[in-house]
Design an enzyme around this catalytic site. Structure first.
Site, PDB file in Angstrom:
ATOM      1  N   LYS A 149    -168.347  -3.634  12.529  1.00 10.97           N
ATOM      2  CA  LYS A 149    -167.491  -2.937  11.261  1.00 10.97           C
ATOM      3  C   LYS A 149    -168.366  -2.590  10.208  1.00 10.97           C
ATOM      4  CE  LYS A 149    -165.051  -6.730  11.530  1.00 10.97           C
ATOM      5  NZ  LYS A 149    -165.032  -7.198  13.075  1.00 10.97           N
ATOM      6  N   ASP A 169    -176.977  -1.960  20.054  1.00 11.49           N
ATOM      7  CA  ASP A 169    -175.892  -2.984  20.201  1.00 11.49           C
ATOM      8  C   ASP A 169    -175.630  -3.116  21.532  1.00 11.49           C
ATOM      9  OD1 ASP A 169    -173.348  -4.299  19.990  1.00 11.49           O
ATOM     10  OD2 ASP A 169    -173.085  -3.828  18.217  1.00 11.49           O
ATOM     11  N   CYS A 228    -179.067  -7.627   5.404  1.00 14.68           N
ATOM     12  CA  CYS A 228    -177.807  -7.748   4.500  1.00 14.68           C
ATOM     13  C   CYS A 228    -176.731  -8.491   5.528  1.00 14.68           C
ATOM     14  CB  CYS A 228    -177.174  -6.680   4.206  1.00 14.68           C
ATOM     15  SG  CYS A 228    -176.059  -6.677   2.662  1.00 14.68           S
ATOM     16  N   ASP A 254    -180.684  -9.482   1.530  1.00 14.94           N
ATOM     17  CA  ASP A 254    -179.564 -10.112   0.519  1.00 14.94           C
ATOM     18  C   ASP A 254    -179.502 -11.646   1.058  1.00 14.94           C
ATOM     19  OD1 ASP A 254    -177.588 -10.019  -1.301  1.00 14.94           O
ATOM     20  OD2 ASP A 254    -176.170  -9.847   0.634  1.00 14.94           O
ATOM     21  N   GLU A 259    -180.177 -21.025   1.954  1.00 12.42           N
ATOM     22  CA  GLU A 259    -179.715 -20.633   0.849  1.00 12.42           C
ATOM     23  C   GLU A 259    -179.420 -21.884  -0.267  1.00 12.42           C
ATOM     24  OE1 GLU A 259    -176.952 -17.485   1.419  1.00 12.42           O
ATOM     25  OE2 GLU A 259    -178.289 -16.430   2.636  1.00 12.42           O
ATOM     26  N   HIS A 279    -177.550 -12.947  -1.997  1.00 12.59           N
ATOM     27  CA  HIS A 279    -176.405 -12.903  -1.236  1.00 12.59           C
ATOM     28  C   HIS A 279    -175.079 -12.387  -1.954  1.00 12.59           C
ATOM     29  CE1 HIS A 279    -174.284 -15.132   2.490  1.00 12.59           C
ATOM     30  NE2 HIS A 279    -173.893 -13.975   2.135  1.00 12.59           N
ATOM     31  N   LEU A 280    -175.229 -10.950  -2.346  1.00 16.56           N
ATOM     32  CA  LEU A 280    -174.341 -10.331  -3.113  1.00 16.56           C
ATOM     33  C   LEU A 280    -173.562  -9.260  -2.113  1.00 16.56           C
ATOM     34  CD1 LEU A 280    -176.452  -9.409  -6.297  1.00 16.56           C
ATOM     35  CD2 LEU A 280    -174.605 -11.398  -5.893  1.00 16.56           C
ATOM     36  N   GLY A 281    -173.848  -9.460  -0.817  1.00 20.84           N
ATOM     37  CA  GLY A 281    -172.955  -8.377   0.101  1.00 20.84           C
ATOM     38  C   GLY A 281    -171.558  -8.048  -0.265  1.00 20.84           C
ATOM     39  N   ALA A 282    -171.036  -9.447  -0.206  1.00 18.99           N
ATOM     40  CA  ALA A 282    -169.429  -9.392  -0.141  1.00 18.99           C
ATOM     41  C   ALA A 282    -168.907  -9.538  -1.675  1.00 18.99           C
ATOM     42  CB  ALA A 282    -168.977 -10.577   0.377  1.00 18.99           C
TER      43      ALA A 282
END
Ligand SMILES: NC(=O)C1=CN([C@@H]2O[C@H](COP(=O)(O)OP(=O)(O)OC[C@H]3O[C@@H](n4cnc5c(N)ncnc54)[C@H](O)[C@@H]3O)[C@@H](O)[C@H]2O)C=CC1
Ligand SMILES: O=C(O)C(=O)COP(=O)(O)O
Length: 528
Positions: A149, A169, A228, A254, A259, A279-282
């Site tokens: 996705k 993939d 990411c 990211d 962590e 870890h700001l991806g979301a």
């Protein structure tokens, strides 16, 4: 009172939904020991990536029914341990797709134009237009590893920016790649050819340290890497060295193996050409609202006894399937309960046969429902759609699935369960009638037409005069009321089955009297 523990920061919209059905306790930053201590009080747990749900914590979670991950990755949850305990794990597969994809693109652009370093230098009083000369993405080759996705959205935007798309993939078909104007390549070729590489695959035992020192050395010295997706996919020490020594032109991360990133991580010592975000991806307002609502709704539904739409550990059984197949699943479960009580002992083999129209339904949910029904006789409430298959496997039960579309008995088809156990073999068949009513249509190959009811008695006997009257008398003497009675036989005065629906449970003394009647071969009380 139903209680939900929210152990990571989530959007208020999610808390509001949960509050409709439960007491919500928001306790973020709990150390693992403390989480273990309190988890026994909770029916549901809602997390993001900050909480690690280990087998140890699941072990202590006596009431827990569901773990909701307000995001995509469930690598911080011991899903096999949750499955074993019958705890449903749900996530929000799409709520933060755009946020994560845009963050990967932001990192790519930041790296190319040295945005963070140029900013820091300007803020420190500088005006350095020479050091921070960058590169364009236009006409460069972007290698997407993991074309799911997020990877697909990155690919779409990058194509619009004039980049040439490569992808690796193993689970993507050539047709899909062609449709997306992406050239599929083996991993080694992608790493050797790409100018930018962006990772969008999950962390699994297969992908751990996938990007190691050896693979980094195959990249062009002008190429840049973005991760990411998940920490642990990239060897951080090797990456720090590769950037420092100019083996590659730069990298942006990211996510990290551990962590928060350790203060003494080698990554923190790389001064140039490395961009790090925590870890700001979301972390966009939109994504946080999406995932909080998506997951809170699922927790609420499950606590109300409804199915979840994005269950991680019951594949093939989402809310849509549950709704469509509701009576069919109920039938499979009922027949499972029936066959296990007729078997009266440990079943070693179960055949699930989908006949006629039934064969057009997906098999897996029906098999799971049959196993749940079958195992619930011995395991009660601890068995559910989450752990039924695993429990059956652990007990060495051999499950056979047969589709027999050619069989024509009822308009909607029928479902037959046949069991093999040390005490003999049994089979039960049932159908869903047009009005959604369930019927048991045969027992041990004897035709019957019985609506399942809470208390039932099944006998196998010689078809001879007087036997039915005697059973009736025995039940009357024990004050057990008969609601309905059915006899099925294949030949006159041969073997027959009798099915009695009763208003009351069968006491053991009654069963002994039934067994004592001349001509009774078997008698099985059944409770549904
Ligand atoms: N940084 C952040 O805050 C966020 C990170 N993520 C992470 O991004 C990753 C991707 O998420 P989605 O696109 O939503 O998942 P997805 O399931 O839609 O896509 C993952 C893709 O990876 C592919 N894949 C699996 N194993 C592979 C392998 N060994 N080599 C190459 N490809 C492989 C799959 O075939 C699939 O197409 C996940 O790891 C997720 O946890 C997701 C959201 C936010
Ligand atoms: O959804 C994911 O997989 C993420 O990595 C997002 O993590 P977060 O919820 O921001 O802690």
């Amino acid at each position: 009172m139903t209680k939900v523990l929210v152990s990571d920061p989530i959007d208020q919209a999610g808390i509001d939904i949960l509050s409709q059905v439960a007491q919500v306790d928001l306790r973020t930053g709990l150390p693992p020991e403390q989480l273990r201590e309190i988890i026994g009080d909770y029916d549901a747990l809602m997390i993001r990536s900050g909480t690690t749900v280990t087998a140890d914590i699941i072990e202590a979670a006596d009431k827990l029914r569901i773990i909701g991950r307000a995001g995509v990755g469930v690598d911080n949850v011991d899903v096999p341990a949750a499955t074993k305990r019958g705890v449903l794990v749900v996530n929000s597969p799409e709520g933060n797709t755009i946020a994560a994809a845009e963050h990967a693109l932001a990192l790519m652009l930041s790296l190319s134009r040295h945005v963070p370093h140029a900013h820091a230098s300007t803020m420190a009083g500088g005006w350095d237009r020479k050091t921070y000369v960058g590169n364009e993405l236009y006409k460069k080759k972007l290698g997407v590893v993991g074309l799911g996705k997020i990877g697909s959205h990155v690919a779409r935007v990058a194509t619009a920016m004039g980049m040439e798309l490569l992808a690796y993939d193993p689970f993507v078909s050539p047709e899909r790649a062609q449709q997306m104007q992406v050239k599929l390549l083996p991993l080694a070729e992608l790493f050797a050819e790409a100018d930018y590489i962006t990772l969008h695959l999950p962390r699994t035992p297969d992908t751990e340290n996938l990007v190691n020192a050896a693979l980094l050395r195959t990249m062009k010295p002008t190429a840049r890497l973005v991760n990411c997706a998940r920490g642990g996919i990239v060897d951080e020490a090797a990456l720090a060295e590769a950037v420092e020594q100019g083996v590659i032109a730069g990298a942006a991360l990211d996510v990290y193996a551990k962590e928060p990133l350790a203060a003494d991580s080698p990554l923190r010592t790389v001064r140039e050409r490395l961009v790090l975000t925590p870890h700001l991806g979301a972390s966009t307002t939109e994504a946080q609202e999406n995932v909080a609502i998506d997951v809170a709704e699922q927790i609420r539904d499950v606590l109300l006894g409804l199915p979840a739409r994005s269950a991680v550990n019951i594949p093939g059984l989402n809310a849509e399937v549950m709704e469509q197949l509701k009576p069919h699943l109920q039938l499979a479960e009922t027949l499972g309960q029936l066959v296990s009580q007729l078997a009266g002992g440990a079943i070693s083999e179960l055949e699930v046969r989908l006949q006629g129209e039934f064969a057009s339904h997906p098999t897996q949910p029906l098999v799971v429902a049959a196993l749940k029904g079958m195992l619930s006789t011995a395991l009660g409430d601890s068995i559910n759609y989450v752990n039924a298959s695993l429990e059956a496997k652990d007990r060495g039960i051999h499950v056979l699935e047969v589709k027999d579309a050619a069989s024509r008995d009822y308009a909607g088809g029928s479902l037959q369960l046949s069991s093999r156990s040390s005490k003999g073999n049994h089979s039960v068949t049932g159908a869903v009638f047009a009005d959604g009513e369930l019927r048991v249509t045969s027992i041990d190959e004897f035709p019957v037409n019985v609506t399942p009811s809470r208390h039932m008695l099944f006998t196998r006997h010689r078809d001879m005069p007087g036997i039915i009257g005697q059973i009736g008398s025995v039940l009357g003497e024990h004050n057990v009321n008969i609601a309905s009675m059915q006899v099925g036989r294949r030949i006159v005065r041969g073997d027959a089955v009798m099915v009695l629906s009763l208003d009351d449970p069968i006491p053991p003394s009654l069963l002994a009297c039934v067994h004592a009647i001349n001509g009774i071969q078997e008698a099985h009380p059944v409770t549904l």
